[in-house]
Design a protein around this motif. Sequence first.
Motif, short mmCIF file in Angstrom:
data_model
loop_
_atom_site.label_atom_id
_atom_site.label_comp_id
_atom_site.label_asym_id
_atom_site.label_seq_id
_atom_site.Cartn_x
_atom_site.Cartn_y
_atom_site.Cartn_z
N GLN A 147 53.78 38.02 59.60
CA GLN A 147 54.45 39.08 60.35
C GLN A 147 53.73 40.41 60.19
OE1 GLN A 147 56.90 38.53 62.63
NE2 GLN A 147 56.47 40.64 63.21
N CYS A 154 50.82 42.51 68.05
CA CYS A 154 51.66 41.40 68.52
C CYS A 154 51.05 40.60 69.67
CB CYS A 154 53.06 41.89 68.90
SG CYS A 154 53.90 42.75 67.57
N THR A 176 50.11 37.65 72.06
CA THR A 176 50.86 36.45 72.42
C THR A 176 50.22 35.18 71.86
OG1 THR A 176 51.52 37.54 74.45
CG2 THR A 176 51.87 35.18 74.35
N ALA A 213 50.01 32.97 66.54
CA ALA A 213 51.28 32.35 66.15
C ALA A 213 51.09 31.44 64.94
CB ALA A 213 51.85 31.54 67.31
N SER A 226 58.10 24.02 65.22
CA SER A 226 58.99 25.17 65.37
C SER A 226 58.15 26.43 65.17
CB SER A 226 60.08 25.16 64.30
OG SER A 226 60.86 24.00 64.40
N LEU A 227 58.43 27.44 65.96
CA LEU A 227 57.73 28.71 65.82
C LEU A 227 58.23 29.41 64.56
CD1 LEU A 227 55.72 30.70 67.21
CD2 LEU A 227 57.73 31.74 68.28
N SER A 279 55.07 35.47 69.03
CA SER A 279 55.82 35.66 70.27
C SER A 279 56.49 34.37 70.72
CB SER A 279 54.85 36.14 71.37
OG SER A 279 55.45 36.05 72.63
N GLU A 280 57.66 34.49 71.31
CA GLU A 280 58.35 33.32 71.87
C GLU A 280 57.51 32.66 72.96
OE1 GLU A 280 61.17 31.74 71.01
OE2 GLU A 280 61.45 33.10 69.33
N ALA A 281 56.63 33.43 73.60
CA ALA A 281 55.78 32.90 74.66
C ALA A 281 54.59 32.11 74.12
CB ALA A 281 55.28 34.05 75.54
N SER A 311 54.36 29.35 72.37
CA SER A 311 54.42 27.89 72.55
C SER A 311 53.92 27.47 73.92
CB SER A 311 55.85 27.38 72.33
OG SER A 311 56.23 27.57 71.00
N SER A 312 54.42 28.12 74.96
CA SER A 312 54.00 27.73 76.31
C SER A 312 52.55 28.11 76.59
CB SER A 312 54.94 28.32 77.37
OG SER A 312 54.96 29.72 77.27
#
Length: 99
Positions: free
Chosen positions: A26, A34, A36, A39, A83-84, A88-90, A92-93
Amino acid sequence: MHWFSKNLGDAMLAGEALESVAEVFQAAFTQAGCPTEMAVFMRHESEGQLHCEVKTYFSPAAVGVARQVGADACAQPSPHGLSLLGGSEAASSLLFPQD
């Protein structure tokens, strides 16, 4: 571009190590602005053994964090069961596009 993985050991005992990886990630993620594509993911894996282990997977953009925590280069993991943990939540995609 390599992915990186770190086995944190027995899932029952990995909580502190997992928290440490998340904190280190983090801080680096925030400092990097941050991005994308940066991760870290986690998954419980048993590989046919009685107890499962917690493994973390760092995207290629997280190479600095991976090296900081002593992760090893690996092939891109399968997205199944990941699992992330940080990023960013984006992510994974972006990192695991659906065919």
